[in-house]
Design a protein around this motif. Structure first.
Motif, PDB file in Angstrom:
ATOM      1  N   GLY A 160       0.803  -1.218   0.000  1.00 54.86           N
ATOM      2  CA  GLY A 160       0.000   0.000   0.000  1.00 54.86           C
ATOM      3  C   GLY A 160       0.835   1.267   0.000  1.00 54.86           C
ATOM      4  N   THR A 161       1.930   1.238   0.751  1.00 58.37           N
ATOM      5  CA  THR A 161       2.821   2.405   0.792  1.00 58.37           C
ATOM      6  C   THR A 161       3.359   2.698  -0.610  1.00 58.37           C
ATOM      7  N   CYS A 162       3.667   1.612  -1.359  1.00 61.33           N
ATOM      8  CA  CYS A 162       4.227   1.760  -2.705  1.00 61.33           C
ATOM      9  C   CYS A 162       3.169   2.299  -3.669  1.00 61.33           C
ATOM     10  N   LEU A 163       1.943   1.775  -3.559  1.00 65.64           N
ATOM     11  CA  LEU A 163       0.855   2.274  -4.421  1.00 65.64           C
ATOM     12  C   LEU A 163       0.638   3.769  -4.188  1.00 65.64           C
ATOM     13  N   ASP A 164       0.693   4.182  -2.912  1.00 65.87           N
ATOM     14  CA  ASP A 164       0.508   5.609  -2.611  1.00 65.87           C
ATOM     15  C   ASP A 164       1.662   6.432  -3.170  1.00 65.87           C
ATOM     16  N   TYR A 165       2.872   5.894  -3.038  1.00 62.56           N
ATOM     17  CA  TYR A 165       4.045   6.632  -3.519  1.00 62.56           C
ATOM     18  C   TYR A 165       3.941   6.913  -5.014  1.00 62.56           C
ATOM     19  N   TYR A 166       3.541   5.885  -5.774  1.00 64.23           N
ATOM     20  CA  TYR A 166       3.424   6.059  -7.226  1.00 64.23           C
ATOM     21  C   TYR A 166       2.036   6.571  -7.631  1.00 64.23           C
ATOM     22  N   GLY A 197      -5.933  -8.333  -7.160  1.00 62.62           N
ATOM     23  CA  GLY A 197      -5.421  -8.668  -5.825  1.00 62.62           C
ATOM     24  C   GLY A 197      -5.775  -7.634  -4.767  1.00 62.62           C
ATOM     25  N   GLN A 198      -5.106  -7.786  -3.614  1.00 62.32           N
ATOM     26  CA  GLN A 198      -5.399  -6.973  -2.438  1.00 62.32           C
ATOM     27  C   GLN A 198      -4.225  -6.039  -2.119  1.00 62.32           C
ATOM     28  N   ILE A 199      -4.538  -5.014  -1.298  1.00 56.62           N
ATOM     29  CA  ILE A 199      -3.497  -4.124  -0.786  1.00 56.62           C
ATOM     30  C   ILE A 199      -3.021  -4.662   0.556  1.00 56.62           C
ATOM     31  N   THR A 200      -1.711  -4.583   0.806  1.00 53.64           N
ATOM     32  CA  THR A 200      -1.202  -5.116   2.064  1.00 53.64           C
ATOM     33  C   THR A 200      -0.218  -4.139   2.707  1.00 53.64           C
ATOM     34  N   ASN A 201       0.308  -4.546   3.874  1.00 48.24           N
ATOM     35  CA  ASN A 201       1.234  -3.696   4.633  1.00 48.24           C
ATOM     36  C   ASN A 201       2.491  -4.489   4.968  1.00 48.24           C
ATOM     37  N   MET A 202       3.483  -3.819   5.558  1.00 53.32           N
ATOM     38  CA  MET A 202       4.778  -4.461   5.790  1.00 53.32           C
ATOM     39  C   MET A 202       4.707  -5.589   6.825  1.00 53.32           C
ATOM     40  N   VAL A 233       3.942   5.542  11.423  1.00 57.78           N
ATOM     41  CA  VAL A 233       3.683   4.288  12.146  1.00 57.78           C
ATOM     42  C   VAL A 233       4.982   3.494  12.310  1.00 57.78           C
ATOM     43  N   ALA A 234       5.848   3.540  11.277  1.00 57.16           N
ATOM     44  CA  ALA A 234       7.069   2.738  11.297  1.00 57.16           C
ATOM     45  C   ALA A 234       8.084   3.259  12.305  1.00 57.16           C
ATOM     46  N   ALA A 235       7.745   4.278  13.092  1.00 60.09           N
ATOM     47  CA  ALA A 235       8.678   4.788  14.094  1.00 60.09           C
ATOM     48  C   ALA A 235       8.139   4.637  15.517  1.00 60.09           C
ATOM     49  N   LEU A 236       6.894   4.187  15.663  1.00 60.47           N
ATOM     50  CA  LEU A 236       6.274   4.183  16.993  1.00 60.47           C
ATOM     51  C   LEU A 236       6.937   3.175  17.935  1.00 60.47           C
ATOM     52  N   PRO A 237       7.339   3.609  19.145  1.00 60.13           N
ATOM     53  CA  PRO A 237       7.824   2.641  20.126  1.00 60.13           C
ATOM     54  C   PRO A 237       6.628   1.978  20.798  1.00 60.13           C
TER      55      PRO A 237
END
Lengths: 195, 304
Positions: free
Chosen positions: A159-165, A174-179, B205-209
């Motif tokens: 999802g972060t990548c889709l937002d970036y581009y 397919g679906q959107i996912t996270n790290m 979010v990727a920085a939250l402790p």
């Protein structure tokens, strides 16, 4: 006579008792489904979160003040990943290999064409960085990905990548996912192929 | 919206800083509860950069159902924590109540020119958080009997920890604004800081402790009612970019007991602040976001 499913009456109980009782009932239920009855929206939301995290399907009905939450257990209760997913393609770019970009795009198309020949069952395909463009409208491999998905493959885009581009609206398959989910797949799927 | 504590100038070089806070038990151990309540009450003094001097106990207690021993343990915990802060308990007041409650009214002092408020954040400042999030979620899991011993220990330690060292570090490093994170959650207190400072901010979010297992327990529905209330109140000011899971949103809105300080610091002094915090024994200070520029108190959350 029809067998009655278990009902957890958690009305009037303070947080976190409703979600604790429902979880216990869910774990104890051999197979199938249970229904929890609550009278607060906090209890409802917490039970839905818990059930969803355990890969259950959830159906919520309100009758007056009471909220009925019907929860159906999945076949593989308690595991987020499907047991049959055993091969992960981790696609980090919209081109395959280093060198000419035009060639890289052609190779990527050839790759997914070849993959469709093998079928999608048991495969997970995760797209990150410029790889996400492959799952979006205008992609040269969109039709192949669609076929793979129809065949049982799971297709996920970062999802972060889709937002970036700025491609979120153009996701075609397919679906959107996270790290967190990406990390979980990388660690749990037995074989990972990096593209 | 008010600051963390009330300030009254006595002389050109001396101001009183006063605050009061009390609540129902968050842990079973009465001594620990006393410590946590005192650390929480003292926190408002530290959030303004001030030094605590005196405290008064506030007690509600069911003396018929709970023994006097329990009460004396609560008070001992509070007294020890106040002593650790270099202040003294002068006295207090107690009433009969069905449910125990404990807290303190605390008085501190500061030179008026050194006051750190929640309305001084400037465009370009970085936002530093000094304690991990998730106390509300872990307390809920504790009440549900789900918390393991390691997580329970981490929860108790963070809630009982004074924000004294963090306050000292931020004074050294020239903080522009500060607030402590308590019942309104990270986003509630950040919203106050941003609105009062007339700025917009963003958080990653990727920085939250986070406290151990906090994210897992949030996903399992161990979310206190206060988190839902905070979300309802704050959602109009929050914009989400990217993927922010439901569990991470719950952590952002989770009401904290004796949470850390949220410090705004100019970017060029960030390293100074982080090393000062580490010198003070704060193990995981994190830069969790930044002030974007002038605005109306909008918060952008960047997902993972």
């Amino acid at each position: 006579m029809e067998k009655h499913e278990e009902i957890v009456d958690a009305r009037g109980l303070a947080c976190p008792q409703p979600v604790i009782l429902t979880r216990r009932a869910l774990e104890a239920a051999e197979k199938g489904s249970i229904t929890a009855v609550v009278d607060s929206e906090v209890a409802r939301d917490n039970i839905v979160k818990m059930a969803t995290a355990l890969s259950c399907s959830v159906d919520v009905n309100r009758q007056g003040k009471d909220i009925y939450i019907h929860i159906t257990k999945p076949e593989h209760f308690g595991t987020a990943l499907e047991a049959h997913e055993n091969l992960l393609f981790f696609v980090t770019s919209d081109t395959l290999g280093k060198g000419s970009e035009d060639l890289g795009r052609l190779l990527m198309k050839n790759f997914f064409y070849a993959l469709t020949e093998q079928g999608g069952l048991g495969k997970v395909i995760i797209f990150i960085n410029s790889g996400v463009t492959l799952a979006c409208s205008g992609s040269p491999v969109l039709d192949y990905l669609y076929e793979l998905q129809q065949d049982g493959a799971e297709i996920l885009s970062c999802g972060t990548c889709l937002d970036y581009y700025r491609l979120r609206d153009r996701l075609g398959v397919g679906q959107i996912t996270n790290m967190y989910t990406i990390l979980e797949y990388l660690q749990k799927v037995p074989r990972v192929i990096y593209l | 919206m008010p600051d963390d504590a009330g300030v009254f100038r006595l002389r050109p070089d001396l101001a009183l800083v006063q605050t009061v806070d009390f609540f129902t038990p968050v842990v079973d151990d009465p001594y620990l509860f006393g410590q946590v309540a005192a650390a929480n009450a003292l926190s408002d003094i530290y959030a303004m950069g001030a030094t605590p001097l005196t405290a008064l106990n506030l007690v509600a207690f069911p003396s018929c159902t709970l023994g006097a021993e329990v009460l004396s343990e609560i008070l001992r915990g509070g007294c020890d924590k106040v002593a650790e802060a270099g202040a003294v308990v002068l006295g207090g007041h107690s009433v009969e109540d069905d449910e125990p409650k404990y807290g303190l009214a605390v008085t501190g002092v500061i030179h008026p020119d050194e006051l750190i408020t929640n309305h001084g954040a400037q465009g370009g400042d970085l936002l530093v958080l000094t304690k991990p999030l998730g106390t509300g979620i872990l307390v809920t899991a504790l009440k549900g009997g789900l918390l393991g011993p390691a997580e329970e220990k981490a929860l108790g330690e963070t809630m009982a920890a004074l924000n004294e060292g963090a306050a000292r570090a931020m004074r050294e490093a020239g903080a522009t604004a500060c607030t402590d994170i308590t019942g309104f959650g990270l986003l509630g207190h950040l919203r106050e800081m941003a609105f009062n400072s007339g700025v917009d901010v963003e958080i990653e979010v990727a920085a939250l402790p986070l406290l151990p297992q906090a994210r897992e327990f949030a996903a399992q529905g161990m979310v206190p009612a206060g988190a839902y209330r905070n979300r309802e109140h704050l959602a109009p000011y929050v914009e989400i970019v990217g993927e922010v899971t439901a569990a991470d949103q719950d952590l952002l809105y989770d009401p904290q007991t004796s949470g850390g300080l949220l410090i705004a610091v100019p970017e060029e002094r960030k390293d100074e602040l982080l090393s000062a915090l580490r010198r003070e024994g704060i193990s995981r200070p994190r830069v969790i976001g930044r002030v974007i520029g002038s605005g109306s108190g909008k918060i952008t959350i960047r997902g993972i």
